[in-house]
Design a protein around this motif. Structure first.
Motif, short mmCIF file in Angstrom:
data_model
loop_
_atom_site.label_atom_id
_atom_site.label_comp_id
_atom_site.label_asym_id
_atom_site.label_seq_id
_atom_site.Cartn_x
_atom_site.Cartn_y
_atom_site.Cartn_z
N ARG A 64 3.95 -4.55 -4.93
CA ARG A 64 4.09 -3.13 -4.65
C ARG A 64 5.53 -2.69 -4.78
N ALA A 65 6.47 -3.54 -4.34
CA ALA A 65 7.89 -3.21 -4.47
C ALA A 65 8.31 -3.13 -5.94
N ALA A 66 7.77 -4.04 -6.75
CA ALA A 66 8.10 -4.02 -8.18
C ALA A 66 7.59 -2.76 -8.87
N MET A 67 6.49 -2.19 -8.34
CA MET A 67 5.93 -0.96 -8.92
C MET A 67 6.39 0.29 -8.18
N ASN A 68 7.40 0.13 -7.30
CA ASN A 68 7.96 1.26 -6.53
C ASN A 68 6.89 1.95 -5.68
N LYS A 69 5.98 1.15 -5.14
CA LYS A 69 4.96 1.68 -4.24
C LYS A 69 5.37 1.39 -2.80
N PRO A 70 4.91 2.19 -1.85
CA PRO A 70 5.28 1.96 -0.44
C PRO A 70 4.72 0.63 0.07
N LYS A 71 5.50 -0.03 0.91
CA LYS A 71 5.09 -1.32 1.47
C LYS A 71 4.66 -1.13 2.93
N TYR A 72 3.93 -2.11 3.44
CA TYR A 72 3.46 -2.04 4.81
C TYR A 72 3.48 -3.43 5.42
N ARG A 73 3.55 -3.49 6.74
CA ARG A 73 3.65 -4.76 7.45
C ARG A 73 2.26 -5.27 7.82
N LEU A 74 2.18 -6.58 8.00
CA LEU A 74 0.94 -7.21 8.46
C LEU A 74 1.03 -7.38 9.97
N ASP A 75 0.88 -6.27 10.68
CA ASP A 75 0.97 -6.31 12.14
C ASP A 75 -0.32 -6.87 12.73
N LYS A 76 -0.18 -7.79 13.66
CA LYS A 76 -1.34 -8.39 14.29
C LYS A 76 -1.98 -7.41 15.26
N ILE A 77 -3.29 -7.34 15.26
CA ILE A 77 -4.04 -6.48 16.18
C ILE A 77 -4.40 -7.30 17.42
N GLU A 78 -4.04 -6.77 18.57
CA GLU A 78 -4.38 -7.42 19.84
C GLU A 78 -5.48 -6.61 20.52
N LEU A 79 -6.67 -7.16 20.59
CA LEU A 79 -7.78 -6.48 21.26
C LEU A 79 -7.74 -6.77 22.75
N HIS A 80 -8.25 -5.81 23.53
CA HIS A 80 -8.34 -5.98 24.98
C HIS A 80 -9.54 -5.18 25.48
N SER A 81 -9.69 -5.12 26.80
CA SER A 81 -10.89 -4.51 27.38
C SER A 81 -10.96 -3.01 27.12
#
Length: 357
Positions: free
Chosen positions: A308-325
């Motif tokens: 995506r960086a090579a194609m000048n597209k926006p990047k995003y993080r792989l944020d972990k999802i924490e589930l709870h009650s």
């Protein structure tokens, strides 16, 4: 250079002076000749063999199509069978014999020397291997198969669903808030597939057009917000108002401090759900990767970000999802999700005490 058919098409194009793709399609139809009577198979094979010898092909190449299954390439067939079986089991709870055969042939492409007749023969034997396949019987004159892994995933899924059904929500939506939401005047939101004229109408008059939930939507909203179960299933035909009801449910759960996670099988469905509810949504596969990321998911994610960086597209993080009650997971078009993905998502919700819709 060797296609006389192409020469005929180009000659027809030259006579008209046109070169467009549409003109080429027209020229192809104009020069197409009706098929004559097809010769018998014996004459065809003999003619093909003669043509091969005239063009300098060795006789062993002509006979290659009828030779026995090569022992040295048996492992290629086995690997193709294993891949085809796993891919089918991941997507479907069961599959027909023809679907398995087609998947095996697809996986065998590019592996030179694999004889189709021998593949069919070996596949017929392997289908009776109880360690690989479970025969579910015959439907429409075809055997239906599944795998031991698929059966175990279904058992895990049912166990997770039963646990969620018997669990109580903690600090769920209050009944009086649900009744207020049912009678609330809501603004008509533009549809994602509206025509340009409809979008202009929504922009000019949308704030003046309001509605309240109908009886069916009200009943569904009470069901979705019932704290006596942590799993809900909404089923309805297109146009019955599921989207408006879910938007109201998301609003109520957010008022109670719930974190909303939306997902769908495809990217298009995820974007539609995001527009309807205002909640950030992702594909089911990406959501599962963020719930329990492994090394492969991390490598794949970073590779995609470099592209995506090579194609000048926006990047995003792989944020972990924490589930709870106090997490609410919405899975759109859940009937299209395979047992493996659905079982994993239900397992995450069951372990964390989250609610799944």
């Amino acid at each position: 250079l060797f296609s006389t058919r192409r020469q005929e098409v180009e000659t027809q194009l030259g006579s008209t002076g046109r070169t467009s793709a549409r003109a080429s399609s027209w020229a192809t139809l104009q020069t197409r000749r009706a098929k004559q009577e097809i010769p018998p198979r014996s004459e065809l094979f003999a003619g093909w063999k003669r043509q091969a010898e005239e063009n300098g092909f060795p006789t062993d190449v002509s006979a290659a199509f009828g030779r026995e299954f090569p022992r040295g390439q048996f492992s290629d067939y086995r690997n193709a069978l294993r891949t085809a079986r796993d891919n089918l089991a991941q997507e479907f709870s069961h599959f027909k014999a023809s679907e398995l055969r087609r998947a095996v042939f697809v996986e065998c492409q590019g592996k030179g020397g694999l004889n189709p007749r021998a593949i069919k023969s070996w596949l017929k034997k392997d289908c009776n291997d109880l360690e690989q396949f479970v025969n579910l019987g015959v439907r429409n004159y075809q055997n239906i198969y599944t795998t031991l892994g698929s059966i175990q995933r279904e058992k895990d899924l049912l166990q997770n669903v039963d646990s969620l059904k018997s669990a109580m929500q903690q600090d769920g939506v209050r009944k009086k808030d649900v009744e207020k939401a049912i009678t609330k005047q809501r603004r008509v939101s533009p549809s994602h597939n509206s025509t340009p004229a409809e979008k202009v109408k929504d922009y000019l008059f949308g704030d003046k057009r309001t509605f309240t939930l109908n009886a069916g939507q009200a009943e569904a909203l009470r069901y979705v917000c019932d704290p006596r179960s942590q799993i809900k299933a909404i089923d309805g035909a297109a146009g019955t108002g599921k989207t408006e009801m879910m938007a109201a449910a998301v609003e109520l759960y957010q008022q109670r401090g719930f974190d909303i996670i939306g997902c769908a099988l495809s990217g298009v469905a995820a974007r539609n759900l995001e527009r309807a509810t205002g909640v950030q949504c992702d594909t089911l596969k990406s959501t599962l990767a963020r719930l329990s990321p492994n090394a492969g998911d991390v490598v794949k994610h970073h590779t995609a970000q470099l592209a995506r960086a090579a194609m000048n597209k926006p990047k995003y993080r792989l944020d972990k999802i924490e589930l709870h009650s106090k997490s609410l997971v919405i899975l759109d078009e859940s009937t299209m999700a395979g047992n493996e993905y659905f079982s994993k998502l239900a397992g995450h919700c069951q372990k964390s005490g989250s609610t799944l819709i």
